[in-house]
Design an enzyme around this catalytic site. Structure first.
Site, PDB file in Angstrom:
ATOM      1  N   ARG A  72     -11.298  13.327  -6.109  1.00  0.00           N
ATOM      2  CA  ARG A  72     -10.483  12.703  -5.074  1.00  0.00           C
ATOM      3  C   ARG A  72     -10.961  13.059  -3.672  1.00  0.00           C
ATOM      4  NH1 ARG A  72      -4.679  14.553  -7.160  1.00  0.00           N
ATOM      5  NH2 ARG A  72      -5.931  16.416  -7.604  1.00  0.00           N
ATOM      6  N   CYS A 116       2.939  14.173 -13.084  1.00  0.00           N
ATOM      7  CA  CYS A 116       2.838  13.275 -11.928  1.00  0.00           C
ATOM      8  C   CYS A 116       4.103  12.459 -11.690  1.00  0.00           C
ATOM      9  CB  CYS A 116       1.644  12.345 -12.092  1.00  0.00           C
ATOM     10  SG  CYS A 116       0.073  13.203 -12.328  1.00  0.00           S
ATOM     11  N   ASP A 169     -12.506  17.214 -10.179  1.00  0.00           N
ATOM     12  CA  ASP A 169     -11.639  16.469  -9.260  1.00  0.00           C
ATOM     13  C   ASP A 169     -12.512  15.705  -8.277  1.00  0.00           C
ATOM     14  OD1 ASP A 169      -9.709  15.527  -7.488  1.00  0.00           O
ATOM     15  OD2 ASP A 169      -8.548  17.381  -7.534  1.00  0.00           O
TER      16      ASP A 169
END
Length: 203
Positions: free
Chosen positions: A128, A67, A126
């Site tokens: 998100r 990241c 995930d």
């Protein structure tokens, strides 16, 4: 979702002076940021990235993920291009939060991969969401994007809100001995489009 624009300030960085635009999700209280560089042309494709918050990688220089490397490379690419944007979304740990991310890391230290660790904690791989990006892009005047990402879900999310993704620009940096298995899992189980031959090794 209700996203409210709050303010804009200058943000000097090693790659040049960006503008930092603050947004608040009035439903969740989360605060998101858009960084812009140069003059954005709403009629032309703009180089950009959707980046989810990663305290460990972005600020603490962790080698467990890619990241921080991706964020820095994206900012450098934008500065070299002369214009672009980054949406910095407060979705730590693929949406599970910082403390749960640390719990997931503990499970990974014991042998689980990044997907298995989330599932053992009772979370999807995930969590998100990307519905906040439409009002943020509207505020900064972006309609057509050259998107720096390896994640096809981000491309799909932008298309679903009416943003044209003219090109997906691979962002494959930061591979090292601590995150090699993690990156392989992102590719094989989360569908990220990556090739080991394009990574820049960081030991």
């Amino acid at each position: 979702m209700s996203i409210k624009y709050v303010a804009t300030s200058k943000l000097p960085t090693p790659w040049g002076v960006f503008a930092m635009h603050g947004f608040e999700d009035t439903e969740t209280g989360k605060e998101h940021v858009a960084l812009t560089f140069g003059t954005l042309n709403s009629d032309a494709p703009v180089l950009g990235r959707i980046h989810s918050e990663c305290l460990t990688g972005d600020a603490l220089f962790s080698l467990r993920c890619d990241c921080g490397f991706q964020l820095q490379t994206a900012m450098q690419n934008i500065a070299e291009t002369g214009s672009g944007f980054i949406l910095y979304l407060r979705q730590e740990g693929r949406g599970i939060g910082l403390l749960n991310k640390i719990r997931a890391y503990e499970l990974q230290d014991k042998g689980a991969n990044t997907v298995e660790a989330n599932e053992q904690l009772g979370f999807p791989a995930d969590m998100r969401k990307y519905d906040m990006i439409q009002p943020m892009l509207e505020q900064i005047g972006v309609k057509h994007v050259r998107l720096m990402t390896n994640n096809p879900r981000k491309v799909k999310a932008m298309k679903e809100i009416g943003i044209e993704v003219v090109e997906r620009v691979p962002l494959q940096v930061g591979k090292n001995r601590y995150n090699e298995a993690y990156l392989k899992t992102k590719s094989t189980e989360l569908g990220h489009m990556m090739s080991e031959y394009h990574f820049t090794d960081e030991e």
